[in-house]
Design an enzyme around this catalytic site. Structure first.
Site, PDB file in Angstrom:
ATOM      1  N   ASP A  65      20.287 -41.007  -9.696  1.00  0.00           N
ATOM      2  CA  ASP A  65      19.257 -40.418  -8.850  1.00  0.00           C
ATOM      3  C   ASP A  65      18.163 -41.389  -8.461  1.00  0.00           C
ATOM      4  O   ASP A  65      17.137 -40.983  -7.905  1.00  0.00           O
ATOM      5  CB  ASP A  65      18.628 -39.214  -9.560  1.00  0.00           C
ATOM      6  CG  ASP A  65      19.539 -38.004  -9.539  1.00  0.00           C
ATOM      7  OD1 ASP A  65      20.131 -37.738  -8.482  1.00  0.00           O
ATOM      8  OD2 ASP A  65      19.657 -37.328 -10.574  1.00  0.00           O
ATOM      9  N   ASP A 110      26.200 -34.923  -4.674  1.00  0.00           N
ATOM     10  CA  ASP A 110      24.810 -35.330  -4.447  1.00  0.00           C
ATOM     11  C   ASP A 110      24.671 -36.854  -4.372  1.00  0.00           C
ATOM     12  O   ASP A 110      23.763 -37.373  -3.713  1.00  0.00           O
ATOM     13  CB  ASP A 110      23.897 -34.833  -5.571  1.00  0.00           C
ATOM     14  CG  ASP A 110      24.201 -33.432  -6.057  1.00  0.00           C
ATOM     15  OD1 ASP A 110      25.391 -33.063  -6.127  1.00  0.00           O
ATOM     16  OD2 ASP A 110      23.246 -32.717  -6.416  1.00  0.00           O
ATOM     17  N   THR A 159      32.674 -27.496 -10.367  1.00  0.00           N
ATOM     18  CA  THR A 159      31.308 -27.384  -9.886  1.00  0.00           C
ATOM     19  C   THR A 159      30.418 -27.116 -11.079  1.00  0.00           C
ATOM     20  O   THR A 159      30.835 -26.475 -12.043  1.00  0.00           O
ATOM     21  CB  THR A 159      31.138 -26.279  -8.836  1.00  0.00           C
ATOM     22  OG1 THR A 159      29.780 -26.301  -8.369  1.00  0.00           O
ATOM     23  CG2 THR A 159      31.426 -24.902  -9.402  1.00  0.00           C
ATOM     24  N   ARG A 212      24.106 -26.281  -1.073  1.00  0.00           N
ATOM     25  CA  ARG A 212      23.427 -27.574  -1.011  1.00  0.00           C
ATOM     26  C   ARG A 212      24.409 -28.726  -1.152  1.00  0.00           C
ATOM     27  O   ARG A 212      24.188 -29.816  -0.603  1.00  0.00           O
ATOM     28  CB  ARG A 212      22.309 -27.665  -2.058  1.00  0.00           C
ATOM     29  CG  ARG A 212      21.345 -28.800  -1.763  1.00  0.00           C
ATOM     30  CD  ARG A 212      20.023 -28.697  -2.521  1.00  0.00           C
ATOM     31  NE  ARG A 212      20.189 -28.693  -3.957  1.00  0.00           N
ATOM     32  CZ  ARG A 212      19.994 -27.621  -4.733  1.00  0.00           C
ATOM     33  NH1 ARG A 212      19.662 -26.461  -4.202  1.00  0.00           N
ATOM     34  NH2 ARG A 212      20.148 -27.706  -6.035  1.00  0.00           N
ATOM     35  N   TRP A 272      24.502 -31.918   1.241  1.00  0.00           N
ATOM     36  CA  TRP A 272      24.530 -33.335   0.837  1.00  0.00           C
ATOM     37  C   TRP A 272      25.686 -34.059   1.531  1.00  0.00           C
ATOM     38  O   TRP A 272      25.550 -35.214   1.933  1.00  0.00           O
ATOM     39  CB  TRP A 272      24.707 -33.459  -0.668  1.00  0.00           C
ATOM     40  CG  TRP A 272      23.668 -32.943  -1.606  1.00  0.00           C
ATOM     41  CD1 TRP A 272      23.914 -32.323  -2.810  1.00  0.00           C
ATOM     42  CD2 TRP A 272      22.232 -33.021  -1.510  1.00  0.00           C
ATOM     43  NE1 TRP A 272      22.735 -32.016  -3.444  1.00  0.00           N
ATOM     44  CE2 TRP A 272      21.686 -32.435  -2.680  1.00  0.00           C
ATOM     45  CE3 TRP A 272      21.366 -33.534  -0.547  1.00  0.00           C
ATOM     46  CZ2 TRP A 272      20.306 -32.345  -2.911  1.00  0.00           C
ATOM     47  CZ3 TRP A 272      19.991 -33.425  -0.764  1.00  0.00           C
ATOM     48  CH2 TRP A 272      19.475 -32.849  -1.928  1.00  0.00           C
TER      49      TRP A 272
END
Length: 402
Positions: free
Chosen positions: A116, A174, A234, A246, A250
């Protein structure tokens, strides 16, 4: 600033309320004026209220603000939103606050245990460097990119996402968002291997994350010895085979961005396929704010996710400029932005704990951040407003200061 805030109140009084949960009618630039002035007001108040290093993330069920400590994956979004607020308005006070909150994240450049870093550093330091050219932001960006690249596994062909859980080598959808950081850093610091790793990750994800209808799994786990897929799951969607909203956002954003950075046509083709899945989904509401998962059964009672909508809007606006027939993407994104700028989703000045948007969903299955503001919803909403204004050649600084 007093003049700007005073004119904001007058402007809001002149703008009629919009129809709840419906695409707003086009009344010129009224909705854009309202959203821009609201954002400036809320961000100004938020910066005066919170302290760098403990940035606003969302609102707890008891009404208090959930704060993000420095190592939280969302911590870079509030400084990034301040930078966008400055870019949209030209307000130098917001620029000063953006710098203050960005430099409060200095220690992030040394973190090695997460993918991240793009969200954490590129949204904060990256925007600061882009807008000011101040070298104070450059070295942390270089250090952080080196740590992100170190998570790349050549056998797998991807960057490891998490260092927790039951997966051997988890890669989440993501992670596509953090590739922008490596594309940029590879060029900026003359590290072609960083750029190549980002592109390889995008190729690997395209190969293994997507179903035949171009919906995406959330988590793919790989075997580090063979590089083969071990699990498709998931972590945040309804089921392993559902389309977490979402996650789809992404995905369309990631491949649009990857094409823009690499000019590899397979990425723009992938982006258009994903966009088609989203835009034509039978459960997409008329106002174009998706449910938290496209496959929920009781759509009337399931919460919407403004954060997914904001990411989709920003991605589709970008996509509209990369293809010949981009008008359909522009119009869909415009409808999203008008809905998000309605009274149903846009906060009133001084309310919503100074967040800009309402009604987002973090992790529904874990009863975390349901129907609440989220800092990344605000970030991508302002990014989308910026892209919209650039395409339409609208000077938002004039609007903000009028």
């Amino acid at each position: 600033m007093k003049t700007l805030l005073g004119s904001f109140v007058a402007t809001i009084a002149l703008i009629g309320s919009t129809n709840s949960m419906a695409v707003t009618k086009d009344n010129g630039d009224d909705w854009l004026k309202k959203s821009t002035k609201t954002a400036v007001y809320q961000l100004t108040k938020a910066a005066q209220t919170f302290t760098p290093g403990m940035n606003p993330r969302s609102i707890n069920p008891d009404g208090t603000v959930r704060l993000a400590p420095v190592r939280d994956w969302t911590t870079g979004f509030f400084p990034g939103t301040l930078w966008y607020g400055y870019e949209l308005s030209g307000d130098k006070n917001l620029a000063a606050e953006a710098k203050r909150f960005t430099l409060g994240l200095d220690s992030l450049q040394y973190i090695k245990d997460t993918h991240d870093l793009g969200f954490m550093l590129y949204c904060s330091y990256g925007n600061g460097y882009r807008l000011t050219g101040d070298k104070i932001y450059r070295k942390p960006l270089e250090n952080g990119a080196a740590n992100l690249y170190a998570r790349f596994n050549k056998k797998v062909g991807a960057i490891r996402s998490w260092d927790f859980g039951h997966w051997q080598f988890p890669v989440i959808i993501d992670n596509l968002m953090n590739l922008e950081y490596l594309y940029w850093a590879g060029n900026e610091f003359n590290k072609p291997e960083w750029f190549a790793a980002a592109k390889t990750h995008a190729v690997t994800t395209m190969k293994n994350h997507f179903r035949k209808d171009y919906s995406s799994y959330h988590v793919i786990s790989y075997d580090t010895l063979s590089g083969k897929v071990l699990q498709r799951e998931t972590h945040q969607g309804l089921t392993h085979n559902s389309a977490w909203a979402r996650g789809q956002a992404w995905a369309v954003y990631g491949y649009t961005m990857s094409f823009k950075d690499t000019k590899d046509k397979k990425f723009i083709q992938q982006a258009e396929h994903i966009a088609s899945f989203i835009m034509n989904h039978p459960k997409m509401p008329k106002d174009k704010i998706p449910l938290w998962d496209f496959d929920v059964h009781n759509s009337d009672r399931s919460p919407r996710d403004a954060s997914a909508a904001a990411v989709i809007a920003s991605a589709l606006l970008d996509l509209s400029t990369q293809v010949k027939d981009g008008d359909k993407y522009f119009k869909f994104a415009e409808d999203i932005l008008k809905t998000l700028s309605s009274d149903e989703y846009l906060a009133k000045p001084g309310e919503n704990q100074f967040f800009i948007l309402k009604h987002s969903v973090g992790a529904f299955l874990y009863n975390s951040e349901i129907d609440t503001p989220l800092n990344y919803a605000d970030y991508y909403y302002l990014e989308a407003l910026k892209r919209y204004a650039e395409i339409k050649k609208i000077d938002l600084k004039t609007i903000a200061q009028s």
